[in-house]
Design an enzyme around this catalytic site. Sequence first.
Site, PDB file in Angstrom:
ATOM      1  N   ALA A  10      14.948  50.260  -2.388  1.00  0.00           N
ATOM      2  CA  ALA A  10      15.693  49.017  -2.140  1.00  0.00           C
ATOM      3  C   ALA A  10      15.460  48.484  -0.738  1.00  0.00           C
ATOM      4  CB  ALA A  10      17.179  49.272  -2.371  1.00  0.00           C
ATOM      5  N   ALA A  11      14.255  48.705  -0.205  1.00  0.00           N
ATOM      6  CA  ALA A  11      14.017  48.319   1.189  1.00  0.00           C
ATOM      7  C   ALA A  11      13.244  47.018   1.339  1.00  0.00           C
ATOM      8  CB  ALA A  11      13.267  49.439   1.902  1.00  0.00           C
ATOM      9  N   GLY A  12      12.726  46.503   0.227  1.00  0.00           N
ATOM     10  CA  GLY A  12      11.796  45.377   0.298  1.00  0.00           C
ATOM     11  C   GLY A  12      12.405  44.113   0.884  1.00  0.00           C
ATOM     12  N   ARG A  16       9.321  36.588  -2.314  1.00  0.00           N
ATOM     13  CA  ARG A  16       9.311  35.694  -3.478  1.00  0.00           C
ATOM     14  C   ARG A  16      10.694  35.111  -3.796  1.00  0.00           C
ATOM     15  NH1 ARG A  16       6.087  39.732  -7.428  1.00  0.00           N
ATOM     16  NH2 ARG A  16       6.938  41.239  -5.959  1.00  0.00           N
ATOM     17  N   LYS A  23      17.460  41.647  -1.137  1.00  0.00           N
ATOM     18  CA  LYS A  23      17.301  41.314  -2.560  1.00  0.00           C
ATOM     19  C   LYS A  23      18.305  42.044  -3.442  1.00  0.00           C
ATOM     20  CE  LYS A  23      13.489  42.461  -5.057  1.00  0.00           C
ATOM     21  NZ  LYS A  23      12.179  42.230  -5.715  1.00  0.00           N
ATOM     22  N   THR A  81       5.654  51.008  -2.082  1.00  0.00           N
ATOM     23  CA  THR A  81       6.584  51.858  -2.833  1.00  0.00           C
ATOM     24  C   THR A  81       6.325  53.362  -2.589  1.00  0.00           C
ATOM     25  OG1 THR A  81       5.122  51.541  -4.734  1.00  0.00           O
ATOM     26  CG2 THR A  81       7.094  50.193  -4.665  1.00  0.00           C
ATOM     27  N   ASN A 172       4.201  48.909 -16.528  1.00  0.00           N
ATOM     28  CA  ASN A 172       4.993  49.910 -15.817  1.00  0.00           C
ATOM     29  C   ASN A 172       6.273  49.258 -15.292  1.00  0.00           C
ATOM     30  OD1 ASN A 172       5.896  51.955 -14.093  1.00  0.00           O
ATOM     31  ND2 ASN A 172       4.650  51.164 -12.386  1.00  0.00           N
ATOM     32  N   ASN A 230      12.118  39.439  -9.133  1.00  0.00           N
ATOM     33  CA  ASN A 230      11.320  39.128  -7.958  1.00  0.00           C
ATOM     34  C   ASN A 230      11.476  37.686  -7.504  1.00  0.00           C
ATOM     35  OD1 ASN A 230      10.101  41.739  -7.933  1.00  0.00           O
ATOM     36  ND2 ASN A 230       8.791  41.082  -9.609  1.00  0.00           N
ATOM     37  N   ASN A 355      49.777  26.682  -1.976  1.00  0.00           N
ATOM     38  CA  ASN A 355      49.828  28.024  -1.370  1.00  0.00           C
ATOM     39  C   ASN A 355      49.295  28.062   0.058  1.00  0.00           C
ATOM     40  OD1 ASN A 355      47.264  27.457  -2.357  1.00  0.00           O
ATOM     41  ND2 ASN A 355      46.768  29.605  -2.650  1.00  0.00           N
TER      42      ASN A 355
HETATM   43  C1  UD1 Z   1       6.197  47.599  -8.665  1.00  0.00           C
HETATM   44  C2  UD1 Z   1       5.095  48.541  -9.212  1.00  0.00           C
HETATM   45  C3  UD1 Z   1       4.507  47.931 -10.480  1.00  0.00           C
HETATM   46  C4  UD1 Z   1       5.608  47.677 -11.480  1.00  0.00           C
HETATM   47  C5  UD1 Z   1       6.746  46.849 -10.902  1.00  0.00           C
HETATM   48  C6  UD1 Z   1       7.920  46.840 -11.857  1.00  0.00           C
HETATM   49  C7  UD1 Z   1       4.046  49.713  -7.318  1.00  0.00           C
HETATM   50  C8  UD1 Z   1       2.884  49.753  -6.422  1.00  0.00           C
HETATM   51  N1  UD1 Z   1       4.068  48.723  -8.217  1.00  0.00           N
HETATM   52  O1  UD1 Z   1       5.582  46.369  -8.317  1.00  0.00           O
HETATM   53  O2  UD1 Z   1       3.532  48.811 -11.025  1.00  0.00           O
HETATM   54  O3  UD1 Z   1       5.075  47.033 -12.624  1.00  0.00           O
HETATM   55  O4  UD1 Z   1       7.213  47.429  -9.665  1.00  0.00           O
HETATM   56  O5  UD1 Z   1       8.952  45.989 -11.442  1.00  0.00           O
HETATM   57  O6  UD1 Z   1       4.901  50.558  -7.216  1.00  0.00           O
HETATM   58  N2  UD1 Z   1      10.196  48.635  -1.928  1.00  0.00           N
HETATM   59  C9  UD1 Z   1      10.594  49.391  -0.849  1.00  0.00           C
HETATM   60  N3  UD1 Z   1       9.744  49.566   0.199  1.00  0.00           N
HETATM   61  C10 UD1 Z   1       8.490  49.018   0.217  1.00  0.00           C
HETATM   62  C11 UD1 Z   1       8.085  48.250  -0.897  1.00  0.00           C
HETATM   63  C12 UD1 Z   1       8.958  48.072  -1.954  1.00  0.00           C
HETATM   64  O7  UD1 Z   1      11.711  49.912  -0.835  1.00  0.00           O
HETATM   65  O8  UD1 Z   1       7.798  49.246   1.203  1.00  0.00           O
HETATM   66  C13 UD1 Z   1      11.136  48.444  -3.034  1.00  0.00           C
HETATM   67  C14 UD1 Z   1      11.516  46.989  -3.245  1.00  0.00           C
HETATM   68  O9  UD1 Z   1      12.683  46.679  -2.514  1.00  0.00           O
HETATM   69  C15 UD1 Z   1      11.779  46.922  -4.744  1.00  0.00           C
HETATM   70  C16 UD1 Z   1      10.875  48.019  -5.307  1.00  0.00           C
HETATM   71  O10 UD1 Z   1      10.519  48.859  -4.228  1.00  0.00           O
HETATM   72  O11 UD1 Z   1      13.118  47.223  -5.072  1.00  0.00           O
HETATM   73  C17 UD1 Z   1       9.616  47.485  -5.954  1.00  0.00           C
HETATM   74  O12 UD1 Z   1       8.890  46.727  -4.998  1.00  0.00           O
HETATM   75  P1  UD1 Z   1       8.203  45.357  -5.388  1.00  0.00           P
HETATM   76  O13 UD1 Z   1       7.537  44.814  -4.208  1.00  0.00           O
HETATM   77  O14 UD1 Z   1       9.159  44.493  -6.130  1.00  0.00           O
HETATM   78  O15 UD1 Z   1       7.076  45.926  -6.393  1.00  0.00           O
HETATM   79  P2  UD1 Z   1       6.348  45.154  -7.534  1.00  0.00           P
HETATM   80  O16 UD1 Z   1       5.288  44.306  -6.953  1.00  0.00           O
HETATM   81  O17 UD1 Z   1       7.337  44.511  -8.427  1.00  0.00           O
HETATM   82 CA    CA Z   2       9.695  44.226  -8.380  1.00  0.00          CA
END
Ligand code: UD1
Ligand code: CA
Length: 406
Positions: A10-12, A16, A23, A81, A172, A230, A355
């Site tokens: 949950a760090a992203g 988008r 998020k 991730t 995935n 996203n 109120n």
């Molecule tokens: C990711 C998957 C993809 C999958 C999709 C499903 C990878 C490389 N890709 O892509 O295969 O189909 O999810 O929804 O894993 N996050 C962090 N730190 C980071 C990057 C991301 O905590 O450095 C967190 C984000 O906050 C988010 C989650 O990981 O909650 C997924 O990241 P996101 O960038 O949304 O990945 P996708 O591109 O959706």
């Molecule tokens: Ca995602």
Amino acid sequence: MSDKVAIILAAGVSSRMNTKLPKVLHEVCGRPMLAYVIDACRKAGIEKLYVIVGYGKEQVIEYFKDDKNIVWIEQNEQKGTGHAVMCCKSQLADFAGDTLVICGDMPLIRAEIVNTLIEKHQKETSAATLATAILDDPKGYGRIVRDSYGNIQGIVEDGDCTPMQKTIREVNPSYYCFKNKMLFEALDKITPDNVKKEYYLTDALHLIIEAGHKVVAVTAVAAEDAMGVNSRQQLSEAGKIMQSRIQDRFMKSGVTIVDPPNTWIDARTQIGQDTVIEPFTYIHGRVKIGSACRVGPFAYLREGTVLGDDVVLGVFTEVKNSSLADGVRARHHSYIGDAKLGKNADIGAGAITANFDGKKINLTQIGDNVFIGSGSTLIAPIDVPAGTKIKPGSAVTSENIEENKI
Ligand code: UD1
Ligand code: CA
């Protein structure tokens, strides 16, 4: 420590979504996305949760501060991730059990699927197990690549797909279960060698497959449960699906919802049996509605509303932070805020509680069987004794209550 833990990503930053709010704090039917993911893990029997936070971490931690079974892990730079999971290394590298990895931006996740994933993982004694989904429109998701025997070969990110791979509809959703030690051994070896220059968790899976360990991909996720949020469009889409789940749950428990698509009910609401919710009703916040009530059309119930049984709220009635005892009626155009209404109180058309005096909120008490004539204003703080009948069109204060009696 128990034999399984979960890591929730949950760090992203979420470029988008175009947002300043983290998020995972964006709400779906009144609750942040992350709350649903945490619930699904808990319902599946996983107590210990490691939540990776980065962007806006103070806000996320603050929101969940009462949950003492969450270990907050900071990822200061969002490098993908795989890197996010690696941030748990010092806490988890030696843990001998299984680790579930899920994303915090998947509010539609269900405990049943988490259970299926764990059961399959244990039954197959695989090194890693992932639950996949088949989508009509797989755009944006990592694709599952299988060999001619159907064995999983790996996951290719949308941005890294060849035109051929883009046509693969099995995706995935990011529901994984790993033998923890293998996960961390593999993560040690991944590199940011891809279009996004990120450390992908999916690459750890490839390394586990390449080393000859058993990896199982089970098609267990319904298309709608696979949805990651996203963008704002996906947020509203997830909200619609969640709303229909909430309403289904109420209808199964004996609540009539006359027009589901034109009704909105917060996930935190409780509604008793045989209550009827009429069209265009909007219920937001922790609201409790008793049995055999009739609410709406066009009613607006807000945080802290508690209705007893047989309450009738009609068109354009708004209630906030108030409790209405059994049999209260407020059929047309009322505002009831910060009030306590006794049994069978009858609020005439357009009667309101004033109120707010411009500086602070004041309370209103209305006794049992009180009748408030149409168009009256009750200027709080005020206490209307049981049985009082107020003339229509009165401006009532606690001093002049006698003059306004019928
Ligand atoms: C990711 C998957 C993809 C999958 C999709 C499903 C990878 C490389 N890709 O892509 O295969 O189909 O999810 O929804 O894993 N996050 C962090 N730190 C980071 C990057 C991301 O905590 O450095 C967190 C984000 O906050 C988010 C989650 O990981 O909650 C997924 O990241 P996101 O960038 O949304 O990945 P996708 O591109 O959706
Ligand atoms: Ca995602």
